[in-house]
Structures are given as C-alpha cells and as structure tokens.
Design a protein around this motif. Sequence first.
Motif, PDB file in Angstrom:
ATOM      1  N   ARG A  24       3.460  -6.680  17.437  1.00  0.00           N
ATOM      2  CA  ARG A  24       3.166  -7.555  16.305  1.00  0.00           C
ATOM      3  C   ARG A  24       3.597  -6.850  15.026  1.00  0.00           C
ATOM      4  O   ARG A  24       3.496  -5.624  14.921  1.00  0.00           O
ATOM      5  N   LEU A  25       4.086  -7.613  14.074  1.00  0.00           N
ATOM      6  CA  LEU A  25       4.380  -7.046  12.763  1.00  0.00           C
ATOM      7  C   LEU A  25       3.074  -6.969  11.983  1.00  0.00           C
ATOM      8  O   LEU A  25       2.647  -7.925  11.340  1.00  0.00           O
ATOM      9  N   TRP A  26       2.456  -5.824  12.050  1.00  0.00           N
ATOM     10  CA  TRP A  26       1.131  -5.633  11.471  1.00  0.00           C
ATOM     11  C   TRP A  26       1.222  -5.574   9.944  1.00  0.00           C
ATOM     12  O   TRP A  26       2.175  -5.044   9.370  1.00  0.00           O
ATOM     13  N   ARG A  27       0.193  -6.092   9.305  1.00  0.00           N
ATOM     14  CA  ARG A  27       0.170  -6.137   7.836  1.00  0.00           C
ATOM     15  C   ARG A  27       0.356  -4.751   7.222  1.00  0.00           C
ATOM     16  O   ARG A  27       1.098  -4.588   6.242  1.00  0.00           O
ATOM     17  N   HIS A  28      -0.305  -3.752   7.791  1.00  0.00           N
ATOM     18  CA  HIS A  28      -0.219  -2.413   7.184  1.00  0.00           C
ATOM     19  C   HIS A  28       1.196  -1.828   7.326  1.00  0.00           C
ATOM     20  O   HIS A  28       1.639  -1.071   6.457  1.00  0.00           O
ATOM     21  N   ASP A  29       1.891  -2.170   8.404  1.00  0.00           N
ATOM     22  CA  ASP A  29       3.274  -1.708   8.543  1.00  0.00           C
ATOM     23  C   ASP A  29       4.202  -2.435   7.574  1.00  0.00           C
ATOM     24  O   ASP A  29       5.099  -1.822   6.972  1.00  0.00           O
ATOM     25  N   LEU A  30       3.995  -3.735   7.412  1.00  0.00           N
ATOM     26  CA  LEU A  30       4.824  -4.481   6.462  1.00  0.00           C
ATOM     27  C   LEU A  30       4.587  -4.007   5.034  1.00  0.00           C
ATOM     28  O   LEU A  30       5.517  -4.002   4.215  1.00  0.00           O
ATOM     29  N   ALA A  31       3.368  -3.576   4.725  1.00  0.00           N
ATOM     30  CA  ALA A  31       3.045  -3.133   3.369  1.00  0.00           C
ATOM     31  C   ALA A  31       3.840  -1.895   2.968  1.00  0.00           C
ATOM     32  O   ALA A  31       4.127  -1.697   1.784  1.00  0.00           O
ATOM     33  N   ARG A  70      15.843  -4.828   5.132  1.00  0.00           N
ATOM     34  CA  ARG A  70      15.957  -5.033   3.691  1.00  0.00           C
ATOM     35  C   ARG A  70      14.942  -6.001   3.105  1.00  0.00           C
ATOM     36  O   ARG A  70      14.858  -6.144   1.889  1.00  0.00           O
ATOM     37  N   GLY A  71      14.171  -6.666   3.928  1.00  0.00           N
ATOM     38  CA  GLY A  71      13.142  -7.548   3.400  1.00  0.00           C
ATOM     39  C   GLY A  71      12.377  -8.222   4.517  1.00  0.00           C
ATOM     40  O   GLY A  71      12.777  -8.178   5.682  1.00  0.00           O
ATOM     41  N   HIS A  72      11.245  -8.841   4.153  1.00  0.00           N
ATOM     42  CA  HIS A  72      10.491  -9.603   5.138  1.00  0.00           C
ATOM     43  C   HIS A  72       9.877 -10.830   4.472  1.00  0.00           C
ATOM     44  O   HIS A  72       9.614 -10.844   3.267  1.00  0.00           O
ATOM     45  N   ARG A  73       9.653 -11.863   5.285  1.00  0.00           N
ATOM     46  CA  ARG A  73       9.063 -13.110   4.810  1.00  0.00           C
ATOM     47  C   ARG A  73       8.045 -13.595   5.831  1.00  0.00           C
ATOM     48  O   ARG A  73       8.235 -13.418   7.034  1.00  0.00           O
ATOM     49  N   ALA A 122       2.592 -20.983  -0.064  1.00  0.00           N
ATOM     50  CA  ALA A 122       2.063 -20.136   1.007  1.00  0.00           C
ATOM     51  C   ALA A 122       3.049 -19.058   1.442  1.00  0.00           C
ATOM     52  O   ALA A 122       2.734 -18.247   2.312  1.00  0.00           O
ATOM     53  N   VAL A 123       4.229 -19.033   0.826  1.00  0.00           N
ATOM     54  CA  VAL A 123       5.240 -18.056   1.217  1.00  0.00           C
ATOM     55  C   VAL A 123       4.891 -16.687   0.650  1.00  0.00           C
ATOM     56  O   VAL A 123       4.535 -16.551  -0.527  1.00  0.00           O
ATOM     57  N   PHE A 172      -0.066 -14.462   8.415  1.00  0.00           N
ATOM     58  CA  PHE A 172       0.711 -13.356   7.854  1.00  0.00           C
ATOM     59  C   PHE A 172       1.431 -12.569   8.942  1.00  0.00           C
ATOM     60  O   PHE A 172       2.638 -12.305   8.853  1.00  0.00           O
ATOM     61  N   GLU A 173       0.704 -12.163   9.959  1.00  0.00           N
ATOM     62  CA  GLU A 173       1.310 -11.361  11.017  1.00  0.00           C
ATOM     63  C   GLU A 173       1.990 -12.221  12.078  1.00  0.00           C
ATOM     64  O   GLU A 173       3.036 -11.838  12.612  1.00  0.00           O
TER      65      GLU A 173
END
Length: 500
Positions: A267-274, A300-303, A179-180, A309-310
């Motif tokens: 919130r760390l929104w999916r579209h921003d993380l993408a 440098r990265g996100h998990r 699930a990671v 997800f968010e």
Amino acid sequence: MERVQLMAPQHDVGQRADAYAAAPLLNCLIREVARPHAAPGARRVYRLPGSGRLLRVRDGRRPAEPEVHTAGGWRRVGHAELVKLVAEELRRRTGRSNHELPAEMIDSRDAVAALLTARARATAPDDPYLRSEQSLVTGHPHHPAPKARGGGPVAAWLPYAPEVHARFPLVLLGVREDAVVEEGDTSALDALGQAPPGYRLLPAHPWQLDLAARELAAAFADRRLLRLGTTAFDVWPTAAVRTVHAPERDLFLKFSLDVRITNDVRRLWRHDLARLRRTDTAVTRAFAAADGPAAWLSDRGHRTASFAFEELAVVVRDGLRGHVLPGATPLLAAALAEGFDGNPLDGPADPAVWWKAYLRQVVPPVLGVFARHGVVLEAHLQNSLVAVDGAGVPVQALFRDAEGVKLVPEVSRAAGWERLVYCLVVNHLAEVAAALAERHPGLDPWPAARRELARHHLPEIAALLASPTLPGKTNLLLRWTGADGADARYLPLPNPLAGA
C-alpha cells in the motif's frame, strides 16, 4: 486485456511448482536457522537445531530435492511437508506460533503453479526490457513465500500478473476537484484521458479497485468519484506487480495494492508519501551532480483523493527514454539472476570482461551518492536496471523507487551503510555473481568485485573488505515473528570479498 489460457499438464506443473517454491524457502532455512552438519558436496547436510533433525539438499544457489533423515534412511519431502518442518523448527526456536506464514508459503507455491500453467500459453513481449521485468517466476531467492498473492482466488489476480506476460488498460476515475490531493509533477496523469468539469483525472489499477470496492462505494454513490472508462492503451505490470509501464507514454505508474507481497502490504502509506518528494529531490540532485552515465528514475509526483488517501494513491515515475543511453537496452537486474530469453549472461564472449563492466556500471553510482550526499539507495536486484550495448555488455546502470531510499542523517551513517551493503553486495552482486559463475564454472567473480570496491575511498571500504562477515537479511524470521516489513534485521554471513 490479454487472455491467458489455463492449460498445461497438471502433474508436471505440480512438481515444478514444488521445486520453484522449495528453493527460496530452503535458502531461508539454510541461511537463518540450519547448521552445517557434514562436509560440502553435491548433497549438503544440515542439522535443524530446534528438532535435531537432519536435512539434506542438492547444493547450489537454488537448493533442491530436500530430504530428511529417518530410521530407514533419507526420505524426500515435498513442499507441503517442508512447510510443516519449517514451522515446527521456528516454533521451537522462537517459542512463538504463527499460522499466517505457513498459509502464505502454501499460497506462494499454489500461485507458482497457476503462473506456470498460464505462462505456458502466454506470448512473451518482443521488447527484451519487458521480458526481463516479467521473468521472475521464482522471485526473491531468500524469501519463504516470494509469490504469495494475498490468498485470494487466482482469477482475481492472474490477469494482472507480470509473470504471465499480462497487459491491461487502467481504469480512469474522476475525482471531484475539492477532494484532490497531490504533490510534485503529476501533469502526465491529465494526459491519460478527459475528466468532466469539476473533476480531475486519476488512473486506478483494476485489481486495487476490486480490493477496495467496499471502501469506495459511498464515494461513487455521492459522485465524489466517477468511473470514466479505461485508458486507450494497455500497460504492462513490472516485476513489482503494482508498478506498471506504459511504453507509449514513456511512463511508470506505481499504485497502492492491499496485498502482502514478500514482506510488506504493498500500500502507498501516507507516511511514505509524505516524505517522497523530499527523498526523491535529494536523490535527483545527487545523480545530477555525479559523473558517469548512471541515471535515477524520479518519482516525480503523486496524486490521490482525500477520502481514500492510501487506497487511490498513484505515484508518477520517469520513463526510460530520457535516461537510457542511445542504442542501449535496459534490463532488470533481477532477471539476470532468474534467467530469461535474451539474458546476456547466457553468452558473453568473455565472462570476466562482462563482469568487470557490470561492476564498473553498478558499484560507483551507489557508493558515490552515499559518500557525497548521504543517499542510501535500495540498490537491490528489483530496483536496479542495467543497460547493455549490442554485444550484451553493460554500459549503464539505472536505479528507481524513492520509497526505499534512506537519507543520512535521517538514519545514522552506520545503519545506512549496513543497509547499502546488504542491498548492493548481498542481495544484488552476490546473486548476479552466482548466476554468472554457474554458467562459467572456472570464473571466480569476487577478486574483481573486491578491486572495484577498493577503488572507492570511503572510510567504510577497508573494514568491508577485511570483515569475515556480511549482513544478511532474515526474511524468514522477520515474517515468523511478525516484524514490520521495513524493520530489517541482519545476521552475519561469510564474506566472499575478504578472501578474494
């Protein structure tokens, strides 16, 4: 976890909270709505065009002591009445009602009262950098509710508030390996603890875990998600609230937080993380190619977990040690304007020399990465650090937060330039300049700012220096009309560069 005692004279705290909360709200009202009615002086008078009422305030970069004119003369208004006055004016101006924003304004004032009470008994960190990050009791000087914390009970958020010098351990979670979801370099997360076989480590902000408890219950129940205890060390929340600093690990971590702070739900929104890796890579390359000591703190990265997800996302950001010049002390730029113990603005031997050094460190990297690489840094006060030498003189600028960066041609060059000017000149330089001039009344900071900008051969510079106006973000109207937090809209403000 640091325990903060809630002890302070409540009458004094209430008056101070009113003053802290009124200043940014008045700044918004004066910038976006009110019209000057009388000649400048110690008390400035404005007309509110919707109602026709007259408003008088004690002038300054933090206006105070608001009064309204009645048949009997001038009458002081407290923060609660000021909120009603602003709401009535905005209803008349826009033809729209908004019950959410007045509640946020009251929440912001009440949060300030809680912060002042707790801060009076808290122990500030010895590290001047941490003190600067945790100094923003006023916060954004042009926002109607800069300290709102989502309307929740004080006990839910106060243990994690940077303004009361909080520190706390992170919760360590185990996420089942299948699930990671991750991108970029997240190896620093694996060093925070030990995950059992078949799981990966994921740190979580304890406040966010409380907020998302209902959504995560099923994942805990079926063991897609495990609680593994807490970190063996404390982290310090920075001015952004949801971003924490782990000095022992030389690491910053940015979390999702389902709370509206200023204009956005953080919130760390999916579209921003993408788009995060693409954006951060572009900025990192731009700084690597630049001359001078300026630095970029890379996201440098996100998990995260696929099933949340968010809610559970965390961004890994560079620490300071590999970027700050030897012997220099980094400080949050916003803290210079706010004030804190150790603020170099309080005692430069020559404020004009100090200001020239500040401009020379901050301005060139922002203009350089835009000119050569189309990178639009969100170089406002909270995303900028300035490192000073032993005498308090600026020797380096550092910038952060890839989420706020724009890239040309993802945005047009004109739109990118407008955003750059707002963040760098209006939000950043104007505030530090005003704070410096307030301490040194004979100093005019704008000729030096004009000279520094004129050194850079961008086609937009000549128009900037000649324009009678600068773009000012309309945070009050944005929030009243329910616009998206990232949807910046500007109105013209007088340009101090033009006459410098």
